[in-house]
Write an enzyme that holds these catalytic residues in place. Structure first.
Site, PDB file in Angstrom:
ATOM      1  N   SER A  88      46.721  48.303  37.401  1.00  0.00           N
ATOM      2  CA  SER A  88      48.144  47.957  37.464  1.00  0.00           C
ATOM      3  C   SER A  88      48.934  48.757  36.437  1.00  0.00           C
ATOM      4  CB  SER A  88      48.313  46.455  37.190  1.00  0.00           C
ATOM      5  OG  SER A  88      49.670  46.118  37.001  1.00  0.00           O
ATOM      6  N   GLY A  89      50.215  48.952  36.710  1.00  0.00           N
ATOM      7  CA  GLY A  89      51.093  49.667  35.782  1.00  0.00           C
ATOM      8  C   GLY A  89      51.789  48.779  34.774  1.00  0.00           C
ATOM      9  N   LEU A 108      47.320  48.829  42.366  1.00  0.00           N
ATOM     10  CA  LEU A 108      48.515  48.126  42.807  1.00  0.00           C
ATOM     11  C   LEU A 108      49.680  49.103  42.724  1.00  0.00           C
ATOM     12  CD1 LEU A 108      47.902  44.822  40.819  1.00  0.00           C
ATOM     13  CD2 LEU A 108      47.296  45.308  43.204  1.00  0.00           C
ATOM     14  N   ASP A 152      28.052  45.408  29.950  1.00  0.00           N
ATOM     15  CA  ASP A 152      28.810  45.468  28.707  1.00  0.00           C
ATOM     16  C   ASP A 152      28.691  44.169  27.941  1.00  0.00           C
ATOM     17  OD1 ASP A 152      30.341  44.165  30.657  1.00  0.00           O
ATOM     18  OD2 ASP A 152      32.246  44.791  29.794  1.00  0.00           O
ATOM     19  N   ARG A 172      31.388  33.347  36.263  1.00  0.00           N
ATOM     20  CA  ARG A 172      31.315  34.799  36.308  1.00  0.00           C
ATOM     21  C   ARG A 172      31.946  35.401  37.555  1.00  0.00           C
ATOM     22  NH1 ARG A 172      26.320  38.991  36.984  1.00  0.00           N
ATOM     23  NH2 ARG A 172      27.340  40.770  35.999  1.00  0.00           N
ATOM     24  N   LEU A 173      32.755  36.434  37.327  1.00  0.00           N
ATOM     25  CA  LEU A 173      33.169  37.366  38.357  1.00  0.00           C
ATOM     26  C   LEU A 173      32.386  38.643  38.090  1.00  0.00           C
ATOM     27  CD1 LEU A 173      35.065  38.115  40.724  1.00  0.00           C
ATOM     28  CD2 LEU A 173      36.700  38.933  39.018  1.00  0.00           C
ATOM     29  N   ALA A 174      31.394  38.927  38.906  1.00  0.00           N
ATOM     30  CA  ALA A 174      30.471  40.033  38.644  1.00  0.00           C
ATOM     31  C   ALA A 174      31.145  41.364  38.963  1.00  0.00           C
ATOM     32  CB  ALA A 174      29.205  39.861  39.475  1.00  0.00           C
ATOM     33  N   GLU A 179      36.480  43.285  30.013  1.00  0.00           N
ATOM     34  CA  GLU A 179      35.785  44.555  30.160  1.00  0.00           C
ATOM     35  C   GLU A 179      35.926  45.331  28.861  1.00  0.00           C
ATOM     36  OE1 GLU A 179      34.019  45.157  32.732  1.00  0.00           O
ATOM     37  OE2 GLU A 179      34.838  43.740  34.197  1.00  0.00           O
ATOM     38  N   CYS A 221      35.966  36.905  33.941  1.00  0.00           N
ATOM     39  CA  CYS A 221      35.306  35.610  33.995  1.00  0.00           C
ATOM     40  C   CYS A 221      36.180  34.535  33.364  1.00  0.00           C
ATOM     41  CB  CYS A 221      33.976  35.683  33.243  1.00  0.00           C
ATOM     42  SG  CYS A 221      32.893  37.022  33.786  1.00  0.00           S
TER      43      CYS A 221
END
Length: 616
Positions: A379-380, A262, A103, A50-52, A80, A2
């Site tokens: 992602s690495g 990715l 969370d 918000r990105l849900a 997160e 978010c």
């Protein structure tokens, strides 16, 4: 994932300032395209986009906990927390009752239970603001490695803050002023924790808490890399790294929306993808979805060099086939990479010029296409800093240098030939900036922070320093890039190698173990070899790809010619006319000045897009 923002003011009534908060929150829509909200109290205004990802219905923010109809605390949170289930159980045992699965609510109730000590309890990537309505205090907290950004600007009676600098700059009291030190910070190939190029716009440092009270602002560090004796054998160390990675990837696969990996075909992203595939298969939830980026005409344009010895595509496909991934390749064209509109988009995403050209644009475009299929990606990133993957860990000259070891390698990584990024800047300005002197001063500051063990031999001591520099001064550059390009598309990128448990453990592993097979990233390779094809496990390190299509630098030169011919470009005052003419000369290889041209064009886009005041 978010975007958060807010304004604390103890000498005014912020319930009458909704328009200011709305303007600040609107700058974060790209980070949170799904929903938005605000919370207003007399001395606190918090905004959220918000990105849900988890608990789509229940995780609405800003989130409050009320008592007798009055708020106790209000949370605006981005990120997160991967141990939220364990924390929820602990909080429930302490008497807390939850109304959502999110969370977010765990973080809010963790504050009510533990106050600012909640920071030490959280495992994840996060940037959060908690307003305590009872005490009228604000808490700003950032994760240990600085995966999620958070900025603030102290005011005479409080603070303005936001996930990105653009949110802070949207406040009418904040001016976008860049002075000589700001320009030095922008150009010196390092990042000083806590600072930004904009005067008085500060960064919440990774692993720190900022508390805002009526009496002022205070800062506390809650986590830092520590020097500890490493008693494990090599076999036990490899097993511990693998156990940690298994747990980390398992935790980071939790999502209520489509998730992917990715995949470049390098060791780092291949390890993450393979472990994710194994975890999903065990849960009956596979296959893993993976994405790679490539360039049109790559097979004929690619030529091996000491930095990039092989193309990514065949290795990514090999790994995808090995683990049964649902694999897609996103192919980009050189003409699109040089599009001035896309350059402006990358500058807006960063709020700053960066001068790495197609490396930013290609990432922006990759994430744009990934977002059409997935909302979360693994992602690495950061494995090279942690396990010693870069050339400068293994080059005796770079190890011995009295400077940040990557400083001389930036052009090589970008594949740009010999001309430095600042090659086209005005000569008098460069003398005033003294970038080398500034960088070395910052280098000495960073060295003074490094924790050491008594009795360490000189090589071990030096490699601990280089590891620390990479984990605190270099990785943040790449994490910022990944965050801005992904969140400009509303894509959440998770970085398993930034889990603080793994970082602390590997940081204290002796260099002889980290390079026990005589190669880069020995520990990581040994820990994950069983899930990788041998060709991928043994592949030499290759940096993020750049376009080798000769049309790209040629198009850059066309754009530079337009800039030089115009009289209204705000960047011209920073550039050297003679050097511009040299770069545009017919006998100058466009590739040799590619990075310098990219910076000049970035500066032009930045000063055109932003109301920057240069005080040089």
């Amino acid at each position: 994932m978010c975007g958060i923002t807010g304004w604390i003011a103890y000498d005014r009534d912020l319930t009458a300032e909704r328009n200011v908060l709305d303007a600040m929150t609107a700058t974060q829509v790209c980070r949170g395209p799904d929903a938005g909200g605000v919370h207003l109290e007399p001395h606190a205004a918090l905004g959220h986009r918000r990105l849900a990802v988890i608990d789509i219905e229940g995780g609405v923010q800003p989130m409050t906990v009320d008592h007798d109809g009055r708020p106790l605390a209000v949370l605006s949170y981005s990120g997160e927390v991967y141990n939220h289930r364990e924390l929820r159980a602990e909080l429930e045992a302490a008497g807390h009752r939850f109304r959502t699965r999110s969370d977010t609510e765990v973080v809010l109730r963790a504050y009510l239970e533990w106050g600012e000590r909640l920071a030490e309890r959280l495992n994840g990537m996060f940037a959060l603001a908690v307003w305590d309505s009872r005490r009228e205090e604000l808490l700003l907290v950032r994760d240990r490695m600085g995966v999620k950004p958070l900025y603030y600007h102290p005011t005479p009676d409080g603070v303005v803050f936001g996930s990105e600098m653009k949110a802070v700059l949207a406040h009418p009291w904040v001016r976008a002023v860049v002075d000589l030190d700001g320009l030095r910070e922008l150009l010196a190939h390092t990042r000083t924790p806590g600072l930004t190029p904009y005067r008085d716009v500060l960064e919440v440092r990774p692993g720190h808490v900022v508390r805002v009270r009526r009496g002022g602002v205070s800062v506390r560090r809650y986590w830092a890399l520590e020097a500890r004796e490493h008693a494990d054998s090599l076999e036990a160390t490899i097993a511990t790294v693998r156990a940690l990675l298994d747990d980390i990837v398992h935790r980071q696969l939790e999502s209520d929306v489509p998730l992917c990996s990715l995949l470049s075909g390098g060791l780092d992203s291949s390890a993450v993808t393979a472990l994710a595939a194994r975890t999903l298969a065990a849960a009956g939830a596979g296959p893993v979805r993976s994405f790679a980026v490539d360039f049109a005409g790559r097979p004929q344009d690619f030529h091996a060099d000491p930095v990039r010895q092989s193309q990514d595509g065949p290795f990514a496909r090999l790994l995808a086939d090995h683990v049964g991934a649902d694999h897609s390749v996103i192919e980009l064209d050189a003409a699109e990479l040089a599009d001035p509109a896309l350059r402006s988009a990358t500058v807006r995403a960063r709020d700053l010029p960066n001068g790495v050209g197609d490396m930013d644009v290609s990432l922006l475009l990759l994430f744009r296409d990934v977002r059409r299929h997935s909302t979360v990606a693994l992602s690495g990133e950061s494995a090279d800093e942690l396990f010693g993957g870069y050339r400068w860990f293994h080059d005796p000259e770079a190890v011995a240098t009295d400077d940040f070891p990557w400083a001389a390698s930036v052009a090589a990584i970008a594949g740009t030939g010999s001309a430095p990024r600042e090659r086209l800047l005005d000569a008098d300005l460069l003398r005033k900036l003294d970038l080398e002197g500034y960088r070395r001063a910052r280098y000495r500051e960073a060295l003074a922070e490094v924790p050491h063990l008594d009795g360490a031999d000189p090589l071990e001591r030096r490699m601990r320093e280089i590891s620390y520099l990479n984990l605190t001064r270099f990785v943040c550059i790449l994490l910022d890039r990944k965050d801005r390009m992904s969140m400009a598309n509303g894509l959440e990128v998770r970085v398993p190698f930034c889990d603080h448990r793994l970082v602390q453990y590997v940081f204290n592993t002796p260099w002889a173990m980290k390079s026990f097979d005589g190669r880069e990233k020995s520990l990581l390779r040994a820990a994950v070899r069983d899930v990788l094809p041998a060709e991928v496990a043994d592949r030499a390190k290759s940096p993020y790809p750049v376009s080798m299509d000769p049309r790209y630098p040629a198009q850059l030169r066309t754009e530079l010619a337009r800039l030089a011919a115009g009289r209204k470009s705000p960047a011209l005052d920073l550039l050297d006319r003679r050097r511009l003419a040299d770069a545009l000369a017919p006998d100058t290889d466009p590739q040799s000045v590619r990075l310098a041209v990219d910076l000049a064009l970035d500066l032009d886009a930045w000063l055109t897009e932003y109301p920057v005041t240069l005080e040089l």
